[in-house]
Design a protein around this motif. Structure first.
Motif, PDB file in Angstrom:
ATOM      1  N   SER A  60       0.812  -1.222   0.000  1.00 26.59           N
ATOM      2  CA  SER A  60       0.000   0.000   0.000  1.00 26.59           C
ATOM      3  C   SER A  60       0.847   1.274   0.000  1.00 26.59           C
ATOM      4  CB  SER A  60      -0.951   0.011   1.202  1.00 26.59           C
ATOM      5  OG  SER A  60      -0.227  -0.048   2.427  1.00 26.59           O
ATOM      6  N   GLU A  61       1.951   1.280   0.753  1.00 22.89           N
ATOM      7  CA  GLU A  61       2.789   2.478   0.792  1.00 22.89           C
ATOM      8  C   GLU A  61       3.500   2.712  -0.531  1.00 22.89           C
ATOM      9  OE1 GLU A  61       4.752   4.078   4.567  1.00 22.89           O
ATOM     10  OE2 GLU A  61       4.876   1.904   4.828  1.00 22.89           O
ATOM     11  N   LEU A  62       4.009   1.636  -1.098  1.00 25.89           N
ATOM     12  CA  LEU A  62       4.657   1.769  -2.407  1.00 25.89           C
ATOM     13  C   LEU A  62       3.640   2.169  -3.474  1.00 25.89           C
ATOM     14  CD1 LEU A  62       7.086  -1.299  -2.431  1.00 25.89           C
ATOM     15  CD2 LEU A  62       7.723   1.118  -2.383  1.00 25.89           C
ATOM     16  N   ASP A  63       2.452   1.583  -3.410  1.00 26.08           N
ATOM     17  CA  ASP A  63       1.422   1.923  -4.379  1.00 26.08           C
ATOM     18  C   ASP A  63       1.059   3.400  -4.294  1.00 26.08           C
ATOM     19  OD1 ASP A  63      -0.656   1.152  -6.353  1.00 26.08           O
ATOM     20  OD2 ASP A  63      -2.029   1.707  -4.750  1.00 26.08           O
ATOM     21  N   ARG A  64       1.005   3.934  -3.077  1.00 28.89           N
ATOM     22  CA  ARG A  64       0.701   5.358  -2.894  1.00 28.89           C
ATOM     23  C   ARG A  64       1.822   6.226  -3.488  1.00 28.89           C
ATOM     24  NH1 ARG A  64       0.094   5.476   2.616  1.00 28.89           N
ATOM     25  NH2 ARG A  64      -1.879   4.414   2.276  1.00 28.89           N
ATOM     26  N   ALA A  65       3.060   5.803  -3.265  1.00 31.98           N
ATOM     27  CA  ALA A  65       4.190   6.557  -3.809  1.00 31.98           C
ATOM     28  C   ALA A  65       4.180   6.528  -5.335  1.00 31.98           C
ATOM     29  CB  ALA A  65       5.504   5.986  -3.281  1.00 31.98           C
ATOM     30  N   PHE A  66       3.864   5.368  -5.920  1.00 35.52           N
ATOM     31  CA  PHE A  66       3.786   5.272  -7.383  1.00 35.52           C
ATOM     32  C   PHE A  66       2.633   6.114  -7.925  1.00 35.52           C
ATOM     33  CE2 PHE A  66       5.638   0.747  -6.871  1.00 35.52           C
ATOM     34  CZ  PHE A  66       6.922   1.255  -6.820  1.00 35.52           C
ATOM     35  N   HIS A  67       1.521   6.140  -7.190  1.00 38.05           N
ATOM     36  CA  HIS A  67       0.388   6.970  -7.600  1.00 38.05           C
ATOM     37  C   HIS A  67       0.796   8.442  -7.666  1.00 38.05           C
ATOM     38  CE1 HIS A  67      -3.199   9.480  -6.800  1.00 38.05           C
ATOM     39  NE2 HIS A  67      -3.802   8.627  -7.607  1.00 38.05           N
ATOM     40  N   ASP A  68       1.562   8.872  -6.671  1.00 39.51           N
ATOM     41  CA  ASP A  68       2.025  10.266  -6.659  1.00 39.51           C
ATOM     42  C   ASP A  68       2.936  10.548  -7.843  1.00 39.51           C
ATOM     43  OD1 ASP A  68       0.592  10.742  -4.343  1.00 39.51           O
ATOM     44  OD2 ASP A  68       2.284  10.325  -3.017  1.00 39.51           O
ATOM     45  N   LEU A  69       3.801   9.597  -8.182  1.00 40.51           N
ATOM     46  CA  LEU A  69       4.676   9.777  -9.342  1.00 40.51           C
ATOM     47  C   LEU A  69       3.864   9.876 -10.632  1.00 40.51           C
ATOM     48  CD1 LEU A  69       7.615   7.292  -8.654  1.00 40.51           C
ATOM     49  CD2 LEU A  69       7.670   9.773  -8.487  1.00 40.51           C
ATOM     50  N   ARG A  70       2.841   9.035 -10.737  1.00 35.38           N
ATOM     51  CA  ARG A  70       2.009   9.080 -11.946  1.00 35.38           C
ATOM     52  C   ARG A  70       1.281  10.412 -12.055  1.00 35.38           C
ATOM     53  NH1 ARG A  70       0.733   3.814 -10.213  1.00 35.38           N
ATOM     54  NH2 ARG A  70      -1.354   4.425  -9.516  1.00 35.38           N
ATOM     55  N   ASP A 114      14.416   1.350   1.992  1.00 33.24           N
ATOM     56  CA  ASP A 114      15.294   2.193   1.181  1.00 33.24           C
ATOM     57  C   ASP A 114      14.706   2.427  -0.204  1.00 33.24           C
ATOM     58  OD1 ASP A 114      17.021   2.406   3.266  1.00 33.24           O
ATOM     59  OD2 ASP A 114      18.602   1.148   2.416  1.00 33.24           O
ATOM     60  N   PHE A 115      14.019   1.425  -0.732  1.00 31.08           N
ATOM     61  CA  PHE A 115      13.373   1.600  -2.037  1.00 31.08           C
ATOM     62  C   PHE A 115      12.286   2.671  -1.951  1.00 31.08           C
ATOM     63  CE2 PHE A 115      10.117  -0.145  -5.182  1.00 31.08           C
ATOM     64  CZ  PHE A 115      10.685   0.513  -6.259  1.00 31.08           C
ATOM     65  N   LEU A 116      11.484   2.630  -0.893  1.00 27.79           N
ATOM     66  CA  LEU A 116      10.437   3.634  -0.714  1.00 27.79           C
ATOM     67  C   LEU A 116      11.048   5.029  -0.589  1.00 27.79           C
ATOM     68  CD1 LEU A 116       7.453   4.333  -0.295  1.00 27.79           C
ATOM     69  CD2 LEU A 116       7.744   3.811   2.144  1.00 27.79           C
ATOM     70  N   LYS A 117      12.138   5.142   0.163  1.00 27.41           N
ATOM     71  CA  LYS A 117      12.818   6.439   0.289  1.00 27.41           C
ATOM     72  C   LYS A 117      13.356   6.902  -1.060  1.00 27.41           C
ATOM     73  CE  LYS A 117      14.284   5.981   5.134  1.00 27.41           C
ATOM     74  NZ  LYS A 117      15.454   5.834   6.044  1.00 27.41           N
ATOM     75  N   ALA A 118      13.868   5.968  -1.842  1.00 30.93           N
ATOM     76  CA  ALA A 118      14.403   6.325  -3.160  1.00 30.93           C
ATOM     77  C   ALA A 118      13.303   6.852  -4.071  1.00 30.93           C
ATOM     78  CB  ALA A 118      15.078   5.103  -3.780  1.00 30.93           C
ATOM     79  N   VAL A 119      12.142   6.206  -4.047  1.00 30.60           N
ATOM     80  CA  VAL A 119      11.011   6.653  -4.865  1.00 30.60           C
ATOM     81  C   VAL A 119      10.586   8.061  -4.446  1.00 30.60           C
ATOM     82  CG1 VAL A 119       8.597   6.229  -5.469  1.00 30.60           C
ATOM     83  CG2 VAL A 119      10.206   4.313  -5.341  1.00 30.60           C
ATOM     84  N   ARG A 120      10.517   8.292  -3.138  1.00 35.39           N
ATOM     85  CA  ARG A 120      10.130   9.611  -2.650  1.00 35.39           C
ATOM     86  C   ARG A 120      11.198  10.665  -2.984  1.00 35.39           C
ATOM     87  NH1 ARG A 120       4.848   9.994  -2.439  1.00 35.39           N
ATOM     88  NH2 ARG A 120       3.846   8.601  -0.939  1.00 35.39           N
ATOM     89  N   THR A 121      12.452  10.259  -2.994  1.00 33.72           N
ATOM     90  CA  THR A 121      13.521  11.191  -3.369  1.00 33.72           C
ATOM     91  C   THR A 121      13.377  11.612  -4.830  1.00 33.72           C
ATOM     92  OG1 THR A 121      15.076  10.288  -1.741  1.00 33.72           O
ATOM     93  CG2 THR A 121      16.018  11.464  -3.611  1.00 33.72           C
TER      94      THR A 121
END
Length: 337
Positions: free
Chosen positions: A47-57, A84-91
């Motif tokens: 769910s957290e990664l999906d939210r981060a990907f949604h923001d990128l989209r 670390d992957f989640l932090k990288a996506v947010r970065t």
């Protein structure tokens, strides 16, 4: 895009891929297709990664997919931890958003993202990635907090590429009970009046003072004057006092973005600038820059040797055409000889 097939054939016929066999190549294609679906098509189960990907989209960060695919593959391969992957996506999100706010040209980002994953060493993975962002040259820079806050306060955010994206991120940052922003509309506290100064009501002209038209023109679409509401039609072009005190007004709003609005006595230039400063201070926590101290960052600075990675014609778009490109390529070959 027209060169993708030729590039794929070249990749498939390379000795390392050809020796591994067709099955290995298909397995690689299948894996990366799955990564892409998770990020670009919303199939991620975390769910957290999906939210981060949604923001990128929503931010339209297509240019970053070459790097993101590399990171996702290493996350799936347990080379990169989930945190670390989640932090990288947010970065990556922060980098793209800060640059957009600061109006830094994007013409070099495609090659930057494509090359970053290829050159990144994978011990101390996240730290190296953050250092790579922080060491980018000025025309590719990761904007610092001061620059980001300064530009965020004055930018026309109402006409930004995604109006709801940044308001949603500000409203829901740190919240476990997330606000369904899609159910709300954007409200101009100082009304936009169809972008026609002749339609600005007298009560607002008096509130803004003698310089009302300049204030209205300068601030109506900026950070300090924009918020979310479910009562847009009720607010219309009412006075600020009415917007605060009617049923469902700002004084009763449960949204973080509307905090303290009901306590404001008037809504003018000073009030808008004050709220913009408050929101900008929060924004640097939402869209964070990498936190590496100067001594650690210095250890990652490359040695000052001339390599083909240091100078490319794409770094200087005004030179990247015709005879100037040929001249530059010839000069580079001579230097590197």
């Amino acid at each position: 895009m027209g060169e993708v097939y030729d590039a794929f054939k070249k990749h498939a016929r390379s000795s390392s891929v050809a020796n591994a066999g067709v099955e290995s190549l298909l397995a690689e294609l299948h894996a990366y297709a799955g990564h892409f679906c998770a990020m670009a098509l919303g199939t991620e189960e975390d769910s957290e990664l999906d939210r981060a990907f949604h923001d990128l989209r929503e931010l339209k960060v297509d240019v970053a997919y070459p790097l993101l695919l590399e990171l996702y593959h290493d996350y799936q391969s347990q080379i990169l931890s989930r945190e670390d992957f989640l932090k990288a996506v947010r970065t990556i999100e922060s980098y793209v958003f800060r640059r957009a706010v600061c109006a830094i040209p994007t013409n070099s980002m495609n090659k930057m993202f494509a090359n970053m994953g290829k050159t990144l060493k994978k011990d101390r993975y996240l730290e190296r990635l953050e250092a790579a962002f922080l060491l980018l040259p000025s025309y590719r820079r990761f904007p610092k907090d001061d620059e980001f806050k300064r530009e965020l306060k004055i930018k026309d955010l109402y006409n930004f590429r995604s109006r709801s994206y940044w308001l949603r991120r500000l409203e829901n940052h740190g919240r476990k009970e997330r606000v369904p922003v899609d159910e709300y509309t954007i409200e101009h506290i100082l009304p936009q009046c169809d972008n026609d100064p002749e339609k600005v009501p007298t009560v607002w002209r008096e509130e803004l003072g003698d310089d009302w038209e300049n204030v209205w023109e300068t601030y109506r679409h900026t950070l300090g004057n924009l918020t979310l509401t479910g009562y847009n039609s009720e607010y219309a072009n009412r006075s600020f006092a009415e917007k605060c005190n009617i049923e469902g007004g700002f004084a009763q709003s449960p949204l973080h973005l509307n905090k303290n609005l009901g306590a404001e006595g008037t809504w003018n230039k000073d009030a808008i600038e004050g709220r913009a400063a408050w929101l900008a201070a929060q924004a640097v926590s939402v869209w964070q820059d990498p936190a590496l101290d100067a001594e650690l960052l210095a250890a990652y600075k490359p040695s000052p040797t001339i390599t083909s990675a240091n100078y490319t014609i794409e770094d200087h778009p005004h030179l990247a055409s015709g005879s100037m490109r040929d001249l530059f390529d010839a000069f580079r070959k001579q230097v590197l000889a």
